[in-house]
Design a protein around this motif. Structure first.
Motif, short mmCIF file in Angstrom:
data_model
loop_
_atom_site.label_atom_id
_atom_site.label_comp_id
_atom_site.label_asym_id
_atom_site.label_seq_id
_atom_site.Cartn_x
_atom_site.Cartn_y
_atom_site.Cartn_z
N HIS A 44 0.87 -1.17 0.00
CA HIS A 44 0.00 0.00 0.00
C HIS A 44 0.91 1.22 0.00
CE1 HIS A 44 -3.36 -2.60 1.45
NE2 HIS A 44 -2.34 -3.26 1.97
N ALA A 66 -3.52 1.71 -1.10
CA ALA A 66 -3.24 3.02 -0.50
C ALA A 66 -3.24 2.93 1.02
CB ALA A 66 -4.29 4.03 -0.95
N ASP A 67 -2.27 3.61 1.62
CA ASP A 67 -2.20 3.71 3.08
C ASP A 67 -2.49 5.16 3.43
OD1 ASP A 67 -1.43 3.37 5.85
OD2 ASP A 67 0.46 4.33 5.30
N CYS A 68 -3.53 5.39 4.22
CA CYS A 68 -3.97 6.74 4.52
C CYS A 68 -3.89 7.03 6.01
CB CYS A 68 -5.42 6.91 4.07
SG CYS A 68 -5.65 6.49 2.33
N VAL A 74 -8.08 9.27 2.74
CA VAL A 74 -8.96 8.17 2.31
C VAL A 74 -9.81 8.66 1.14
CG1 VAL A 74 -10.84 6.63 2.98
CG2 VAL A 74 -9.02 7.14 4.62
N ALA A 77 -7.76 8.91 -2.00
CA ALA A 77 -7.48 7.59 -2.59
C ALA A 77 -8.71 7.09 -3.34
CB ALA A 77 -7.07 6.60 -1.49
N ILE A 87 -7.51 -0.12 0.57
CA ILE A 87 -7.21 1.10 1.33
C ILE A 87 -7.18 0.79 2.83
CG2 ILE A 87 -8.02 3.42 1.93
CD1 ILE A 87 -9.27 3.62 -0.83
N ILE A 107 -13.75 0.44 3.34
CA ILE A 107 -12.33 0.24 3.05
C ILE A 107 -11.86 -1.11 3.60
CG2 ILE A 107 -11.80 2.71 2.99
CD1 ILE A 107 -10.58 2.31 5.84
#
Ligand SMILES: *Cc1c(COP(=O)(O)O)cnc(C)c1O
Length: 399
Positions: A44, A66-68, A74, A77, A87, A107
């Protein structure tokens, strides 16, 4: 990295700006993808390193998640079409609005750092009649051997659930009706340049898993080892693409993976760091009593890392050829009214003049994203190598 043609193009641009080498970027992403695939690892990308649209689009093309660390990340993304099931949402304190948004968009999961927060997530989940996947971020008490501000996995840091509390937190979480415990999460720090801390982390994870299995009979599907892989700031050209395969190989060697378990990473800096440079013009060469200052039109508002962490970036005068010039030492500073607005001291550069172009290297990560408008300064623009090739060929056709 900066050939004649590129310099000619730069000479017509307003400075400062971020220059992104998209072909290096793609090479790096390809290398990362192949290295991760070998062990079926899930990567991610940590949006906080650089969330500019072109960069996110490109990362998404390669299939990464994706890392939020905020609700807006978020949202970003999702807007950039990262699939919600890739996510993850971390952060030491998530607001109710952020929790709501992430639950509504289903997510992959929350990485949560306190039972207090998990209880609030559960309350919202009940109201929405949803079962919400949560991983526990654990503070493994490991020294990442990096800058004090970049270490996150020590007992004294605010991050993660302290190991001695883990049993209790698991017990409490298991009683929450709308939370599904799916994994363990770790992130021990950033700009980690030796693999030793990761080996320590693997050992710690092995111990924790042995314990969980024995004590609670708990098997967790996901282990997320976070990010933190460092890049070579001193000599970027010797290591333009981080050694991902050595990194993953080390993890593979030391981590005991349970049956059907999936391993995740959240890499930020290593993915985007080396492909970016901050390009600036020299405004003045100012003589001091003992020093010479090269005053740039870029300052701490464009790149705050040196002021914030005392970090060093390689600085190059790209208008002059190093090999044939007399070298002079400069303190390279910005124009902002702060003493900390300095990029580095005693930098050896070919004798430098007003209007020379300077490249501050390895600024793809934690550069543009941390831009501020302090002193009401303009935001630097972003220039992408592939777009300018297109423009050049367009010009050729016109001519
Ligand atoms: C910052 C951060 C990352 C990325 O760190 P890098 O050093 O840029 O790889 C990953 N996970 C979490 C939870 C973070 O806060």
């Amino acid at each position: 990295m900066f050939d004649k043609e590129l310099l000619k193009y730069f000479s017509n641009l307003e400075t400062p700006f971020y220059y992104y080498d998209m072909s290096l970027f793609r090479k790096s992403l390809k290398t990362l993808k192949q290295a991760a695939k070998k062990y079926n690892y899930n990567v991610h990308y940590a949006l906080k390193a650089n969330a500019n649209n072109r960069i996110l689009e490109t990362i998404k093309e390669y299939g990464f998640g994706a890392d939020c660390v905020s609700g807006n990340e978020v949202q970003k993304a999702i807007e950039m079409n990262f699939s919600p099931e890739k996510i993850v949402f971390a952060g030491v304190g998530k607001s109710d609005a952020e929790i709501n948004y992430a639950i509504d968009h289903s997510i992959f999961g929350f990485n949560s750092e306190s039972i207090e927060e998990i209880e609030i997530i559960n309350e919202w989940a009940i109201k929405k009649d949803k079962i919400v996947p949560v991983s526990l971020r654990i503070n493994p008490d490991i020294d990442a051997i990096t800058h004090d501000y970049l270490t996150t996995g020590l007992n004294e840091n605010k991050f993660g659930i302290p190991l001695p509390f883990l049993d209790k937190v698991i017990e409490k979480t298991n009683h929450l009706t709308h939370i599904k415990l799916i994994g363990l999460h770790f992130h021990i720090g950033s700009q980690i340049t030796t693999l030793e801390p990761y080996i320590q982390l693997c050992k710690r994870v092995n111990d924790i898993q042995d314990n969980l299995l024995k004590k609670h009979g708990i098997e967790l599907k996901h282990i997320n080892l976070g990010g933190g892989l460092g890049i070579n700031y001193e000599k970027p050209d010797t290591e333009l693409i981080p050694n991902y395969s050595r990194f993953f190989e080390t993890i593979h060697k030391h981590l005991n993976v349970q049956k059907n378990q999936e391993i995740h990473f959240e890499l930020g800096r290593s993915v985007v760091g080396q492909m970016g440079s901050l390009i600036s013009r020299v405004l003045y060469i100012k003589k001091g009593i003992k020093k010479q200052f090269a005053i740039l039109d870029a300052g701490m508002t464009d790149l705050i890392r040196p002021a914030l962490y005392g970090s060093h970036h390689k600085i190059e005068n790209i208008s002059k050829q190093e090999s044939i010039m007399k070298m002079v030492k400069y303190d390279v500073v910005g124009p902002v009214c702060e003493t900390s607005d300095s990029f580095d001291n005693n930098v050896e550069l070919p004798k430098t003049e007003r209007k020379d172009l300077v490249a501050i290297r390895s600024t793809g990560a934690y550069g543009e994203i941390m831009v501020s408008q302090y002193n009401l300064r303009n935001k630097p623009m972003a220039v992408y190598s592939d777009e300018l090739l297109k423009k050049n060929s367009h010009i050729d056709i016109l001519i």
